[in-house]
Design an enzyme around this catalytic site. Structure first.
Site, PDB file in Angstrom:
ATOM      1  N   HIS A 196     -23.274  15.160  12.446  1.00  0.00           N
ATOM      2  CA  HIS A 196     -22.863  14.246  13.523  1.00  0.00           C
ATOM      3  C   HIS A 196     -23.297  14.775  14.884  1.00  0.00           C
ATOM      4  CE1 HIS A 196     -19.497  16.772  14.992  1.00  0.00           C
ATOM      5  NE2 HIS A 196     -19.231  17.028  13.708  1.00  0.00           N
ATOM      6  N   CYS A 212     -18.696  21.119   9.791  1.00  0.00           N
ATOM      7  CA  CYS A 212     -19.657  20.043  10.003  1.00  0.00           C
ATOM      8  C   CYS A 212     -20.918  20.570  10.704  1.00  0.00           C
ATOM      9  CB  CYS A 212     -19.032  18.926  10.828  1.00  0.00           C
ATOM     10  SG  CYS A 212     -17.809  17.960   9.910  1.00  0.00           S
TER      11      CYS A 212
END
Length: 236
Positions: A196, A212
């Site tokens: 992301h 992440c």
């Protein structure tokens, strides 16, 4: 001899004697001697040649608070975020010697690079932020979902962990420029991990996430347009 002639003779004699009196008055020394050191205070420059010039050390110039060099401002705040990204973490085409097929994403977490394998032995390389110590992971997954300006629902474990540090996270945050998920998100299999964007681009190139893979918003948008759901992702 008339009085007029006597008065004229006395006036001439008086005028001739005045320069001599002036020269006698200042024959010993002039009233002011200017020191060769023009930086010395003017009071110390008065007097005769025997006055020794006084040299005062220059005071350091104090920088203006309104014109403080940027380097000094950053030095005064050692915990200030790094606002510039290292050029090596900007997108660029590189040679690829691996065996993965074109279209595969390979994430090199130790070196904080993401590679999108291209044809002809090339790869498009991006800088990324990866998991901080204790949150590293590796594995092979596929992109199962893609979102533009994704919302964010922090997992309960993260909310509990951060609240213990005095950081209180919302239970839910709508997507947008202030959302830490950034402009785009690509979800990896059934895991909680995603590739992301981020609204903290200075963190790219470091270990800072909870697992992440972070990218600059410009870079994650570029990658988002190049890959599809089902793309193979290898994290090493």
């Amino acid at each position: 001899m008339s009085m007029k002639s006597v008065f004229l003779a006395l006036s001439i004699l008086s005028a001739m004697s005045m320069p001599a009196l002036a020269n006698d008055r200042y024959r010993e020394r002039p009233p002011v001697v200017v020191s060769p050191d023009l930086t010395a205070p003017w009071v110390m420059q008065l007097g005769g040649a025997q006055v020794r010039p006084v040299v005062y050390p220059q005071r350091p110039v104090r920088p203006s608070l309104f014109q403080q060099p940027r380097a000094q401002a950053v030095a005064a705040r050692p915990n200030a975020p790094r606002l510039r990204i290292d050029p090596q973490f900007l997108p660029q085409m590189v040679q690829y010697q691996g065996k993965e097929a074109p279209g595969t994403i390979v994430i090199d977490t130790p070196n904080r690079f993401l590679y999108l394998v291209m044809a002809d032995g090339k790869a498009r390389r991006y800088g990324v932020g990866v998991g901080k110590p204790g949150f590293e992971w590796a594995g092979t997954h596929k992109i199962t979902r893609k979102n533009e300006w994704p919302s964010w629902t922090p997992p309960q474990e993260m909310i509990t962990r951060e609240s213990a540090k005095g950081h209180y996270l919302p239970a839910f945050m709508e997507g947008g420029p202030q959302n830490p998920m950034g402009a785009r998100a690509m979800y990896l299999g059934s895991t909680l991990y995603r590739i992301h964007g981020t609204n903290q681009p200075w963190t790219i190139g470091s270990n800072n996430s909870s697992g992440c893979i972070r990218m600059r918003n410009e870079d994650v948008t570029d990658l988002y347009e190049r890959v599809n759901v089902g793309t193979r992702v290898i994290v090493i």
